[in-house]
Scaffold this active site. Sequence first.
Site, PDB file in Angstrom:
ATOM      1  CE  LYS A  52      40.557  30.180  30.544  1.00 57.04           C
ATOM      2  NZ  LYS A  52      40.528  30.106  29.081  1.00 57.04           N
ATOM      3  CB  SER A 292      49.270  31.990  34.899  1.00 55.71           C
ATOM      4  OG  SER A 292      48.039  32.422  35.398  1.00 55.71           O
TER       5      SER A 292
HETATM    6  N1  PMP Z   1      46.158  31.432  33.575  1.00 64.11           N
HETATM    7  C1  PMP Z   1      45.351  30.535  34.127  1.00 64.11           C
HETATM    8  C2  PMP Z   1      45.469  30.247  35.590  1.00 64.11           C
HETATM    9  C3  PMP Z   1      44.415  29.861  33.357  1.00 64.11           C
HETATM   10  O1  PMP Z   1      43.596  28.956  33.909  1.00 64.11           O
HETATM   11  C4  PMP Z   1      44.345  30.151  31.979  1.00 64.11           C
HETATM   12  C5  PMP Z   1      43.359  29.449  31.103  1.00 64.11           C
HETATM   13  N2  PMP Z   1      43.459  28.062  31.037  1.00 64.11           N
HETATM   14  C6  PMP Z   1      45.205  31.075  31.424  1.00 64.11           C
HETATM   15  C7  PMP Z   1      46.100  31.705  32.271  1.00 64.11           C
HETATM   16  C8  PMP Z   1      45.226  31.409  29.945  1.00 64.11           C
HETATM   17  O2  PMP Z   1      44.100  32.077  29.464  1.00 64.11           O
HETATM   18  P1  PMP Z   1      43.540  31.831  27.987  1.00 64.11           P
HETATM   19  O3  PMP Z   1      42.984  30.451  27.950  1.00 64.11           O
HETATM   20  O4  PMP Z   1      42.474  32.871  27.808  1.00 64.11           O
HETATM   21  O5  PMP Z   1      44.643  32.006  26.999  1.00 64.11           O
END
Ligand code: PMP
Length: 332
Positions: A52, A292
């Site tokens: 991010k 994630s």
């Molecule tokens: N994994 C984590 C730990 C995240 O913080 C985020 C974003 N909120 C994502 C995956 C997903 O990424 P995106 O918002 O680009 O779809």
Amino acid sequence: MSLVSTKAIKTSIIQLIGNTPLLQLVNLEKQLGLQAEIVAKLEYFNPANSIKDRVAASMIEQAEKNGDLTKEHTIVETTSGNTGIGLAAIAAAKGYKLKVYIQDNVSEERTKVIKAYGAEVIPFSEVPELAAVAEEIDGDFVAAINIFKKEVVDKQENVVFLNQLNNQGNPQVHFDTTGPEIWRDTDGQVDIVIASVGTGGTISGIGGFLKEKNPNIQIIAVEPGLNSIASIEEPEIPEITGVHRFSDIEDERVPDNVNRSVIDEVISVETEQANQYARLVARLDGILVGTSSGGILSAAIEVAKRSENEGKRIVVILPDTGLRYLSTDLFN
Ligand code: PMP
């Protein structure tokens, strides 16, 4: 004596964003007997330790360029953590004030990190306007943002709401940097890319870029399984932070930044399974990543085991560091 200036010395953390390394997970491949390559793009190498940072820098610089953001403004954002952390680091370095509104399931270390960068953290539960509409927000990510805008942002003056959910700077930075880095660092030798979906920025930007280079590259999205979605009735269900279910959801509940046209397949992963793979890869290949990332690895292993994928290269985008989950069940 005088020193010659060198480009090796950077003058802003923004210059440290991106160009994250690729690591082939050779021990994981060996242990599981995989016949496909799994190559991890380690986004925790960014200066505030998540993917991010790219999005935060992109949205802030875009707002500066448009003239929407000046030093008289306060930046406001609602986030499950990583966007808030990236924004906090960059806002600090650029001298902007920042208020981050966070959902109540966000881990304690995320909150502390945002505060350490000097930003203000406001939990949803402390905003009466949001508490009053908690049921409307329940499980509906897009509704939550719209209500946040109406109840919180529109009632304040001199604030800039960047809104990563439909800010074009979010997918664009992945189209301009993350995607090209993958293409460059694999010399175009990439068959499958797997990423999770929260706002959709990562998958849409990378997928959009790589499909233009080679339409045969398969883009696979990871979403939480049906048993990994908390609600007001069942708040104790552990969720994968930052990742949202989108495959079987009505269009108006899916963020604008999710471009379904670049997604070839969606794989659901339950939180416990995601955590198991995050633990496994820490022990086998020495990389400490969050839930994630574990979910993405779980999907990658499933894909690697398919006979048609023998000898192929799978690139997995691992969004953040496991250090951000020490207070959760992940490493207990
Ligand atoms: N994994 C984590 C730990 C995240 O913080 C985020 C974003 N909120 C994502 C995956 C997903 O990424 P995106 O918002 O680009 O779809």
